[in-house]
Design a protein around this motif. Structure first.
Motif, PDB file in Angstrom:
ATOM      1  N   ILE A  16     -85.119 -79.218  -4.210  1.00  0.00           N
ATOM      2  CA  ILE A  16     -84.968 -79.511  -2.784  1.00  0.00           C
ATOM      3  C   ILE A  16     -86.338 -79.746  -2.153  1.00  0.00           C
ATOM      4  O   ILE A  16     -86.536 -80.706  -1.403  1.00  0.00           O
ATOM      5  N   LYS A  17     -87.292 -78.887  -2.478  1.00  0.00           N
ATOM      6  CA  LYS A  17     -88.653 -79.039  -1.932  1.00  0.00           C
ATOM      7  C   LYS A  17     -89.297 -80.336  -2.393  1.00  0.00           C
ATOM      8  O   LYS A  17     -90.057 -80.958  -1.656  1.00  0.00           O
ATOM      9  N   ALA A  18     -88.989 -80.759  -3.638  1.00  0.00           N
ATOM     10  CA  ALA A  18     -89.552 -81.992  -4.187  1.00  0.00           C
ATOM     11  C   ALA A  18     -88.762 -83.226  -3.742  1.00  0.00           C
ATOM     12  O   ALA A  18     -89.105 -84.350  -4.112  1.00  0.00           O
ATOM     13  N   ARG A  19     -87.696 -83.010  -2.978  1.00  0.00           N
ATOM     14  CA  ARG A  19     -86.818 -84.082  -2.510  1.00  0.00           C
ATOM     15  C   ARG A  19     -86.222 -84.892  -3.678  1.00  0.00           C
ATOM     16  O   ARG A  19     -86.040 -86.107  -3.574  1.00  0.00           O
ATOM     17  N   ASP A  20     -85.929 -84.199  -4.755  1.00  0.00           N
ATOM     18  CA  ASP A  20     -85.298 -84.812  -5.935  1.00  0.00           C
ATOM     19  C   ASP A  20     -83.789 -84.730  -5.721  1.00  0.00           C
ATOM     20  O   ASP A  20     -83.155 -83.717  -6.027  1.00  0.00           O
TER      21      ASP A  20
END
Length: 154
Positions: A16-20
């Motif tokens: 989620i943090k990496a926007r994957d």
């Protein structure tokens, strides 16, 4: 507490943090399936790592089958999405057995059960021995096909 489930949750946060989006969406679906498995039945329970691997295997199988269905339906975009999700799930499954390794496990099970001369009547007996050994590490259809092949050749 399942350490595999903890790893899935931690990896979801990272994704989620990496926007994957593919990875986070897939991990959300897998964690939902795990939660559903935990609350299904008469009594809610915490799944063990082995149970979680069973859920992951089922989810991976669904993705493989859906990818084939989308290919057959001339929807390569959707098939590619399903394959991408299957690849994410595969990261959490144990190393898959090769066809040669499956053949070796089946051969040993046929010897162990003494089913060599019984032909297809021994299918259930052999599968009963093989299935726990390959759970989560091989596709059940591939194992059943190998058992049929070896029993048919016997």
């Amino acid at each position: 507490m399942s350490s595999l489930k903890d790893r899935l949750r931690a990896d979801l946060t990272t994704a989620i943090k990496a926007r994957d989006e593919v990875r986070s969406g897939t991990l959300r679906m897998v964690l939902t399936a795990i939660t559903n498995a935990e609350v299904s039945g008469k009594v809610a329970r915490e799944l063990t790592d082995e149970d979680v691997i069973g859920v992951l295997s089922a989810e991976a199988k669904k993705r493989r089958e859906a990818a084939v269905a989308f290919e057959d339906g001339h929807r390569p975009d959707r098939a590619a999405k399903e394959r991408a999700e299957a690849a994410v799930i595969a990261d959490y499954l144990p190393e898959q057995l090769s066809p040669e390794e499956i053949a070796d496990v089946v051969r040993a099970a046929i010897e162990q059960t003494g089913a060599a001369g019984e032909g297809m009547r021994a299918m259930g007996k052999v599968m009963g021995v093989v299935t726990p050994q390959v759970k989560g590490r091989a596709d059940g259809a591939a194992v059943a096909a190998e058992v049929r092949r070896q029993l048919g050749a016997a």
